[in-house]
Every structure is written in structure tokens, then in C-alpha cells.
Design an enzyme around this catalytic site. Sequence first.
Site, PDB file in Angstrom:
ATOM      1  N   ASP A 229      -5.791  -0.547  -1.629  1.00 51.53           N
ATOM      2  CA  ASP A 229      -6.559  -1.508  -2.414  1.00 51.53           C
ATOM      3  C   ASP A 229      -7.863  -1.922  -1.753  1.00 51.53           C
ATOM      4  OD1 ASP A 229      -5.279  -3.065  -0.304  1.00 51.53           O
ATOM      5  OD2 ASP A 229      -5.937  -4.831  -1.418  1.00 51.53           O
TER       6      ASP A 229
ATOM      7  N   ASP B 123      -4.687   2.641  10.869  1.00 54.79           N
ATOM      8  CA  ASP B 123      -6.092   2.311  11.118  1.00 54.79           C
ATOM      9  C   ASP B 123      -6.237   1.820  12.564  1.00 54.79           C
ATOM     10  OD1 ASP B 123      -8.776   1.775  10.513  1.00 54.79           O
ATOM     11  OD2 ASP B 123      -8.338  -0.187   9.672  1.00 54.79           O
ATOM     12  N   THR B 124      -6.253   0.517  12.803  1.00 56.79           N
ATOM     13  CA  THR B 124      -6.320   0.029  14.185  1.00 56.79           C
ATOM     14  C   THR B 124      -5.000   0.275  14.919  1.00 56.79           C
ATOM     15  OG1 THR B 124      -5.503  -2.172  13.614  1.00 56.79           O
ATOM     16  CG2 THR B 124      -7.896  -1.837  13.510  1.00 56.79           C
ATOM     17  N   GLY B 125      -3.908   0.401  14.157  1.00 54.42           N
ATOM     18  CA  GLY B 125      -2.585   0.593  14.758  1.00 54.42           C
ATOM     19  C   GLY B 125      -1.851  -0.719  14.998  1.00 54.42           C
TER      20      GLY B 125
ATOM     21  N   LEU C 261       1.461  -0.970  12.709  1.00 58.53           N
ATOM     22  CA  LEU C 261       2.572  -0.084  13.066  1.00 58.53           C
ATOM     23  C   LEU C 261       3.071  -0.330  14.475  1.00 58.53           C
ATOM     24  CD1 LEU C 261       1.663   3.181  11.166  1.00 58.53           C
ATOM     25  CD2 LEU C 261       3.688   1.751  10.856  1.00 58.53           C
TER      26      LEU C 261
ATOM     27  N   PHE D 296     -13.762   3.510   4.322  1.00 58.18           N
ATOM     28  CA  PHE D 296     -12.834   2.627   3.626  1.00 58.18           C
ATOM     29  C   PHE D 296     -12.426   3.300   2.324  1.00 58.18           C
ATOM     30  CE2 PHE D 296     -10.944  -0.889   1.441  1.00 58.18           C
ATOM     31  CZ  PHE D 296     -10.295  -1.561   2.465  1.00 58.18           C
TER      32      PHE D 296
ATOM     33  N   GLU E  64       3.906   4.466   5.724  1.00 57.38           N
ATOM     34  CA  GLU E  64       2.707   3.627   5.671  1.00 57.38           C
ATOM     35  C   GLU E  64       1.597   4.377   4.934  1.00 57.38           C
ATOM     36  OE1 GLU E  64       1.268   1.068   5.450  1.00 57.38           O
ATOM     37  OE2 GLU E  64       0.727   0.109   7.325  1.00 57.38           O
ATOM     38  N   ASP E  65       0.724   3.635   4.299  1.00 59.19           N
ATOM     39  CA  ASP E  65      -0.380   4.290   3.598  1.00 59.19           C
ATOM     40  C   ASP E  65      -1.445   4.779   4.567  1.00 59.19           C
ATOM     41  OD1 ASP E  65      -1.214   1.715   4.285  1.00 59.19           O
ATOM     42  OD2 ASP E  65      -1.913   1.174   2.288  1.00 59.19           O
TER      43      ASP E  65
ATOM     44  N   ARG F 206      -5.237   0.090  -6.719  1.00 58.43           N
ATOM     45  CA  ARG F 206      -4.008   0.710  -6.201  1.00 58.43           C
ATOM     46  C   ARG F 206      -3.476   1.782  -7.140  1.00 58.43           C
ATOM     47  NH1 ARG F 206      -2.161  -2.253  -1.777  1.00 58.43           N
ATOM     48  NH2 ARG F 206      -2.452  -4.505  -1.834  1.00 58.43           N
TER      49      ARG F 206
ATOM     50  N   GLY G  73       0.781  -1.239   0.000  1.00 56.70           N
ATOM     51  CA  GLY G  73       0.000   0.000   0.000  1.00 56.70           C
ATOM     52  C   GLY G  73       0.808   1.281   0.000  1.00 56.70           C
TER      53      GLY G  73
HETATM   54  P1  IMP Z   1      -3.962  -1.327  10.858  1.00 52.48           P
HETATM   55  O1  IMP Z   1      -3.005  -2.424  11.224  1.00 52.48           O
HETATM   56  O2  IMP Z   1      -5.373  -1.663  11.237  1.00 52.48           O
HETATM   57  O3  IMP Z   1      -3.550   0.023  11.406  1.00 52.48           O
HETATM   58  O4  IMP Z   1      -4.040  -1.188   9.298  1.00 52.48           O
HETATM   59  C1  IMP Z   1      -3.078  -1.665   8.509  1.00 52.48           C
HETATM   60  C2  IMP Z   1      -3.391  -1.744   7.061  1.00 52.48           C
HETATM   61  O5  IMP Z   1      -4.757  -1.979   6.765  1.00 52.48           O
HETATM   62  C3  IMP Z   1      -3.063  -0.487   6.315  1.00 52.48           C
HETATM   63  O6  IMP Z   1      -1.709  -0.382   6.087  1.00 52.48           O
HETATM   64  C4  IMP Z   1      -3.811  -0.717   5.034  1.00 52.48           C
HETATM   65  O7  IMP Z   1      -3.046  -1.511   4.180  1.00 52.48           O
HETATM   66  C5  IMP Z   1      -5.032  -1.476   5.493  1.00 52.48           C
HETATM   67  N1  IMP Z   1      -6.175  -0.553   5.555  1.00 52.48           N
HETATM   68  C6  IMP Z   1      -6.726   0.013   6.633  1.00 52.48           C
HETATM   69  N2  IMP Z   1      -7.744   0.819   6.300  1.00 52.48           N
HETATM   70  C7  IMP Z   1      -7.818   0.762   4.952  1.00 52.48           C
HETATM   71  C8  IMP Z   1      -8.660   1.410   3.992  1.00 52.48           C
HETATM   72  O8  IMP Z   1      -9.551   2.219   4.278  1.00 52.48           O
HETATM   73  N3  IMP Z   1      -8.412   1.089   2.683  1.00 52.48           N
HETATM   74  C9  IMP Z   1      -7.448   0.221   2.295  1.00 52.48           C
HETATM   75  N4  IMP Z   1      -6.639  -0.389   3.159  1.00 52.48           N
HETATM   76  C10 IMP Z   1      -6.822  -0.116   4.479  1.00 52.48           C
HETATM   77 MG    MG Z   2      -0.633  -0.827   4.378  1.00 53.58          MG
END
Ligand code: IMP
Ligand code: MG
Length: 181
Positions: free
Chosen positions: A161, A105-107, A110, A154, A101-102, A167, A46
Site C-alpha cells: 500500500d 526493507d530495513t529488516g 522481520l 517505493f 512477508e510482502d 493493495r 501487506g
Molecule cells: P522493514 O521493517 O523496513 O523491513 O519494512 C517493513 C514493512 O514496510 C514491509 O512489510 C512493508 O509493509 C513496508 N514497506 C517497505 N517498503 C515498502 C514499499 O516499497 N511499499 C510498500 N510498503 C513498503
Molecule cells: Mg508488510
Amino acid sequence: MATITYQGLEVLYTHQQIATRVAEMGAQITRDMNCEKLVMVGVLKGAAIFLSDLARAVQVDTTFDFVAVSSYGKGQRSSGAVKLIKDLDEPIEGKNVLIVEDILDTGLTLAYLRKIFLQHHPRSLRIATLLDKPSRRIEKIDADYVGFSIPNLFVIGYGMDYAERYRNLPEICLMSADHPE
Ligand code: IMP
Ligand code: MG
């Protein structure tokens, strides 16, 4: 009225808006780096497009590396578990590292990467994310550089993606729940 792409998707941020913000982020990173060297670590897939633009917006002696983690699979929902699929190519000990990072979201992703990178004792470790969805956070983590903070939507495009599609869209678009696949 909302801008719509050729695929009928609603645009959240245009390519121009992204470019302006990425240039600002690059300038801020340049200032913060204070002429020191930098390793930009992109989270595949991403962040690839964001990294390629951000790297050209920083005026710093920079190298790249990439990691890949398991994330959303084929749908919009996270499995919760994070796993390293591709590790760093080069050691980061003693280096200034910027994780790129793109979307934060939940963290979970990272927080996991930060934990394992810190075990390698970098000189500094910072995070740049194009998008931040603070309302979705499970792990307590903040990015040092955030492009845009967004509500719980989303999004797709500019590297991001839905089931590996979209993408290559130059804009960041909304993935509506009723969009035909
Ligand atoms: P996290 O671990 O929940 O913080 O999210 C990690 C990954 O989920 C991001 O790096 C994205 O690749 C994917 N992601 C989260 N939200 C979205 C979204 O809205 N669209 C596409 N990918 C997402
Ligand atoms: Mg990502």
C-alpha cells in the site's frame, strides 16, 4: 516501453511475472519441507495476497496464522519502532514456521518477528518475502526465499500500500514521488 495501469501507474512486475515466480517459490518450499507439516504466518496486511497465492503453490500440509505489526503509517517513511499489534493465534512450539512477508526493507520488522518467534522454540523458522530491498537494510537479516530483489524504489500493489491504497492492484507498480494522491 513501460506498461501503465488504469490508474496511470508504471508496472514493475506484471501479474503473470508474479505468478511464475510465486510458483517457483512454492515448488522450492515444497522440496525443502520434505513432507513435513508447515505453519505459514502472514504479516498483515501487506502479505495477505502473497500468502494466499504462495499457500496454493506449496504442496505441503499447511495451516495459516497471521500477525500484525506497526509499520509505515500513512507515508513512505518508517517510524523505526516495531510493535506487535496482533499476536499468533496458535502456539508454534515444535512446528515448522514460514514467515510470509510482502517486502524486506530495513529488516526491522522481520528481525523483531524472528526474535520473538524464536523465543517460542519452533522446530524450524524460515522467511519468505516477495520483494527484497537489500540496499535499505538496517538490521542484518536475510530471507530464505526471495521473489524479486529490487533497488530502493517505493512499490505498491499485490498487497502493498501507500496510505492503505492500491493493495488490490494485481501488478506490482512503482509509486512515483510526483504521483497525485
Ligand atoms: P522493514 O521493517 O523496513 O523491513 O519494512 C517493513 C514493512 O514496510 C514491509 O512489510 C512493508 O509493509 C513496508 N514497506 C517497505 N517498503 C515498502 C514499499 O516499497 N511499499 C510498500 N510498503 C513498503
Ligand atoms: Mg508488510
